[in-house]
Write an enzyme that holds these catalytic residues in place. Structure first.
Site, PDB file in Angstrom:
ATOM      1  N   ARG A  18     -49.490  -6.527   8.631  1.00 37.09           N
ATOM      2  CA  ARG A  18     -49.117  -5.821   9.833  1.00 37.09           C
ATOM      3  C   ARG A  18     -50.357  -5.331  10.565  1.00 37.09           C
ATOM      4  O   ARG A  18     -51.335  -4.929   9.931  1.00 37.09           O
ATOM      5  CB  ARG A  18     -48.330  -4.583   9.408  1.00 37.09           C
ATOM      6  CG  ARG A  18     -47.195  -4.211  10.267  1.00 37.09           C
ATOM      7  CD  ARG A  18     -46.269  -3.283   9.502  1.00 37.09           C
ATOM      8  NE  ARG A  18     -44.975  -3.934   9.414  1.00 37.09           N
ATOM      9  CZ  ARG A  18     -44.083  -3.930  10.414  1.00 37.09           C
ATOM     10  NH1 ARG A  18     -44.312  -3.283  11.528  1.00 37.09           N
ATOM     11  NH2 ARG A  18     -42.951  -4.564  10.285  1.00 37.09           N
ATOM     12  N   LYS A  43     -40.908   1.097  16.360  1.00 39.06           N
ATOM     13  CA  LYS A  43     -39.992   1.226  17.489  1.00 39.06           C
ATOM     14  C   LYS A  43     -39.201   2.530  17.414  1.00 39.06           C
ATOM     15  O   LYS A  43     -38.894   3.130  18.440  1.00 39.06           O
ATOM     16  CB  LYS A  43     -39.038   0.032  17.526  1.00 39.06           C
ATOM     17  CG  LYS A  43     -39.654  -1.187  18.169  1.00 39.06           C
ATOM     18  CD  LYS A  43     -38.682  -2.335  18.247  1.00 39.06           C
ATOM     19  CE  LYS A  43     -38.623  -3.075  16.959  1.00 39.06           C
ATOM     20  NZ  LYS A  43     -37.899  -4.350  17.014  1.00 39.06           N
ATOM     21  N   GLU A  89     -35.902  -7.989  16.620  1.00 39.08           N
ATOM     22  CA  GLU A  89     -34.593  -7.347  16.647  1.00 39.08           C
ATOM     23  C   GLU A  89     -34.504  -6.641  17.993  1.00 39.08           C
ATOM     24  O   GLU A  89     -35.393  -5.845  18.321  1.00 39.08           O
ATOM     25  CB  GLU A  89     -34.509  -6.329  15.503  1.00 39.08           C
ATOM     26  CG  GLU A  89     -33.129  -5.767  15.354  1.00 39.08           C
ATOM     27  CD  GLU A  89     -33.001  -4.743  14.224  1.00 39.08           C
ATOM     28  OE1 GLU A  89     -33.921  -4.634  13.398  1.00 39.08           O
ATOM     29  OE2 GLU A  89     -31.976  -4.056  14.208  1.00 39.08           O
TER      30      GLU A  89
HETATM   31  P1  ATP Z   1     -40.811  -1.956  14.058  1.00 39.37           P
HETATM   32  O1  ATP Z   1     -41.055  -1.447  12.688  1.00 39.37           O
HETATM   33  O2  ATP Z   1     -41.788  -1.495  15.059  1.00 39.37           O
HETATM   34  O3  ATP Z   1     -39.396  -1.761  14.498  1.00 39.37           O
HETATM   35  P2  ATP Z   1     -40.160  -4.562  13.290  1.00 39.37           P
HETATM   36  O4  ATP Z   1     -40.970  -5.347  12.332  1.00 39.37           O
HETATM   37  O5  ATP Z   1     -38.906  -3.967  12.792  1.00 39.37           O
HETATM   38  O6  ATP Z   1     -41.079  -3.509  13.969  1.00 39.37           O
HETATM   39  P3  ATP Z   1     -38.956  -6.731  14.651  1.00 39.37           P
HETATM   40  O7  ATP Z   1     -38.371  -6.767  16.001  1.00 39.37           O
HETATM   41  O8  ATP Z   1     -38.027  -6.804  13.505  1.00 39.37           O
HETATM   42  O9  ATP Z   1     -39.825  -5.418  14.557  1.00 39.37           O
HETATM   43  O10 ATP Z   1     -40.131  -7.793  14.488  1.00 39.37           O
HETATM   44  C1  ATP Z   1     -40.332  -8.976  15.206  1.00 39.37           C
HETATM   45  C2  ATP Z   1     -41.545  -9.663  14.649  1.00 39.37           C
HETATM   46  O11 ATP Z   1     -42.735  -8.921  14.955  1.00 39.37           O
HETATM   47  C3  ATP Z   1     -41.480  -9.773  13.128  1.00 39.37           C
HETATM   48  O12 ATP Z   1     -41.850 -11.080  12.750  1.00 39.37           O
HETATM   49  C4  ATP Z   1     -42.474  -8.744  12.653  1.00 39.37           C
HETATM   50  O13 ATP Z   1     -43.037  -9.118  11.450  1.00 39.37           O
HETATM   51  C5  ATP Z   1     -43.495  -8.719  13.797  1.00 39.37           C
HETATM   52  N1  ATP Z   1     -44.178  -7.416  13.854  1.00 39.37           N
HETATM   53  C6  ATP Z   1     -43.640  -6.213  14.087  1.00 39.37           C
HETATM   54  N2  ATP Z   1     -44.552  -5.228  14.016  1.00 39.37           N
HETATM   55  C7  ATP Z   1     -45.732  -5.832  13.743  1.00 39.37           C
HETATM   56  C8  ATP Z   1     -47.064  -5.362  13.545  1.00 39.37           C
HETATM   57  N3  ATP Z   1     -47.380  -4.061  13.622  1.00 39.37           N
HETATM   58  N4  ATP Z   1     -48.027  -6.275  13.285  1.00 39.37           N
HETATM   59  C9  ATP Z   1     -47.721  -7.577  13.217  1.00 39.37           C
HETATM   60  N5  ATP Z   1     -46.493  -8.082  13.377  1.00 39.37           N
HETATM   61  C10 ATP Z   1     -45.497  -7.243  13.637  1.00 39.37           C
HETATM   62 MG    MG Z   2     -37.014  -4.140  12.387  1.00 32.31          MG
END
Ligand code: ATP
Ligand code: MG
Length: 551
Positions: free
Chosen positions: A257, A267, A33
């Site tokens: 994760r 983020k 995102e």
């Molecule tokens: P955040 O909670 O930091 O905002 P998010 O999961 O909302 O992270 P996205 O941009 O939606 O971030 O995620 C993009 C991809 O990265 C998704 O497939 C997500 O599952 C993966 N991802 C994000 N954080 C992690 C993590 N800590 N470990 C493994 N994969 C991750």
């Molecule tokens: Mg997200």
């Protein structure tokens, strides 16, 4: 390394799918995102998704999951692309979920036509109230039995902008008593009169994550849609939608994760560190963002190696940042150029040495093709203040009155006299050198236990050194008491203005990696200028935190 490791569970699934002929080749996607910069957790997801299609000869799409108009920004889109490329991966197609808005709208219309979706005028509170609890079934909304015609008309009016934000939603008609709460008539469209970074004002209704995500996968014919464990309950809905819409059967797989100790990775939290001025931007070298790690000097290859080593699993766990630092050291030990920089200089005058001499110093003892450089040795040099002690304890083997030490790639010197200012501070050391003790051709017969680094006064270049350390003092930042910002390490950045470097560092570039002898690994900072060279400490030579913990 990766060849020797056993298959992870997703690789096993893929190998079976290829063997059974379920797919001829595989397609994955990385779906960020664009609401912030990528961090280490994303790096592990990138290495997984792109690594799989590299290994099994498929391809990976980069899909921006930009269905929320409020938090998204083009700046983030650009940074995400730069970070993936820097990590060493290439996407096949650059795609945006927002490009599917029309198609998604049509999917929703299909569901209405099948009697599987309805417009609900209830307030958010009412909907929440009627949802029930995990142990109590929900209640049907009083709008659930609207006719298909009425639903179509209302949904089109929602799109046309006839209603205010929150006045209506589109919901799936599944089962208000489903054991999985997400199957209790989930919302799939909401009204939001907001400007979108790509579609502008074309839309005032936006699809919810659950509706957009699986359908985007299907449109792109993604074979293995890999996400993190919190999406396990969403899989039922993912499959339901694909079945009802009769579209390409993408499948969702989940892995745990990745979290790192001594840092935060959401983020939202990283953004607040930036906004509240705890760090200097998203790419501050203390941030666990990919851009922060790049600026700090972590090689992309060391991050890939780290992700490979931690692998993937089904259980969430905290990975020790010490392992990441270990990978960084291992990589830099092989690749970095050795240089001499004195952080806290004290002047040494060698009274029996008069002419200048060029000494040759190897650039990297770990690389036989690393070559040598010429460094000026003269009668006035700087050494580290901490490499001299006026009243040394017994096992102090560096310089002290009457004591001998070797200067790296040069001669053995002996301290004859300590010069102090009026206040009693040591300002200079008078030494003599032993002409037969030249490194590599030493016939002096003298025994010394220590070699120290030095910089000749004539060629000393003043430099600024940023000594970076971990951003947080506690291991489990998210789990610690109080606000996460309460645990910030106030010594995570120390700026040294006293250091002097050998002349060759004048030509350092942003891509160069250095080991400053006995000091650690360093790289040039992007804010460095010809008149003010700035170096960032990437990592220390040894893991000082491991010792700290063992105490
Ligand atoms: P955040 O909670 O930091 O905002 P998010 O999961 O909302 O992270 P996205 O941009 O939606 O971030 O995620 C993009 C991809 O990265 C998704 O497939 C997500 O599952 C993966 N991802 C994000 N954080 C992690 C993590 N800590 N470990 C493994 N994969 C991750
Ligand atoms: Mg997200």
């Amino acid at each position: 390394m990766s060849e020797e490791r056993s298959l992870n569970f997703i690789e096993e699934i893929i190998e079976n799918d290829l063997k059974s002929g379920k797919y001829e080749s595989i397609v994955t996607r990385f779906p960020p995102e664009p609401n912030g910069y990528l961090h280490m957790g994303h790096a592990s997801s990138i290495c997984l998704n792109f690594g799989l299609t590299r290994k099994y000869k498929g391809y990976t799409n980069l899909r921006f999951d930009d269905t929320n108009p409020i938090t998204e920004d083009t700046e983030y889109v650009e940074s995400i692309k730069e970070d993936i490329k820097w990590l060493g991966f290439e996407w096949k197609n650059e795609l945006y979920a927002s490009d599917y808005f029309e198609q998604l709208f049509q999917f929703a219309v299909t569901l209405i036509n099948k009697g599987l979706a309805y417009v609900d005028d209830s307030t958010a509170e009412q909907i929440a109230l009627e949802k029930g609890t995990p142990t109590q079934p929900g209640v049907n909304s009083k709008y659930r039995d609207r006719s298909i015609e009425e639903n179509l008309q209302l949904f089109n009016e929602m799109r046309a902008g006839k209603y205010e934000d929150g006045a209506k939603v589109l919901r799936l008609k599944i089962d208000m008593s489903a054991g999985n709460m997400l199957m209790r008539d989930p919302l799939i469209y909401r009204i939001k009169h907001a400007h979108h970074h790509r579609t502008g004002d074309a839309w005032c209704i936006y699809p919810m994550y659950d509706f957009a995500h699986g359908q985007s996968d299907s449109i792109e014919k993604i074979t293995h849609s890999i996400c993190t464990m919190e999406f396990i309950p969403h899989r039922e809905l993912y499959d339901w939608l694909i079945e009802k819409l009769e579209i390409f059967p993408s499948h969702q797989y989940e892995f745990a994760r990745r979290n790192l100790n001594y840092t935060v990775m959401s983020k939202r939290k990283l953004l607040s560190l930036v906004n509240d001025g705890f760090v200097n931007g998203w790419d501050d070298p203390r941030m666990p963002t990919i851009s922060g790690m790049r600026r700090r000097g972590y090689p992309a290859s060391s991050i890939r190696e780290f992700c490979d080593r931690i692998g993937i699993g089904k259980r969430e766990n905290m990975v020790d940042i010490g392992l990441l630092e270990f990978c960084v050291r291992e990589d830099l030990n092989k690749s970095s150029q050795r240089r001499m920089v004195v952080f806290d200089p004290i002047k040494v005058t060698i009274s029996n040495f008069s002419s200048d001499e060029i000494v040759h110093i190897e650039n990297n003892p770990e690389n036989e093709n690393g070559g040598e450089r010429e460094v000026l040795f003269s009668n006035e040099i700087y050494i580290e203040r901490e490499d001299f002690m006026e009243n040394p304890p017994k096992k102090y083997f560096r310089l002290a009155p009457g004591q001998l030490v070797r200067l790296k790639s040069a001669y053995i010197i002996q301290c004859d006299e300590v010069i102090k200012d009026d206040a009693g501070n040591i300002i200079e050391l008078k030494c003599t050198y032993f002409p037969e003790s030249k490194s590599g051709q030493d016939t002096s017969g003298l025994q010394v236990k220590s070699t120290i680094h030095w910089v000749s006064c004539k060629e000393a270049v003043p430099v600024t050194i940023n000594l970076y350390d971990r951003l947080f003092k506690v291991e489990d930042v998210d789990g610690a008491d109080g606000e996460f910002k309460d645990h910030i390490n106030e010594n995570s950045l120390i700026v040294l203005k006293t250091a002097v470097a050998e002349k060759s560092l004048l030509s350092a570039t942003l891509n160069d990696r250095f080991q400053f002898l006995r000091k650690g690994y360093f790289c040039l900072d992007k804010e460095s200028t010809a008149n003010n060279l700035i170096f960032n400490r990437t990592v220390t030579l040894k893991d000082s935190w491991a010792k700290e913990k063992a105490k």
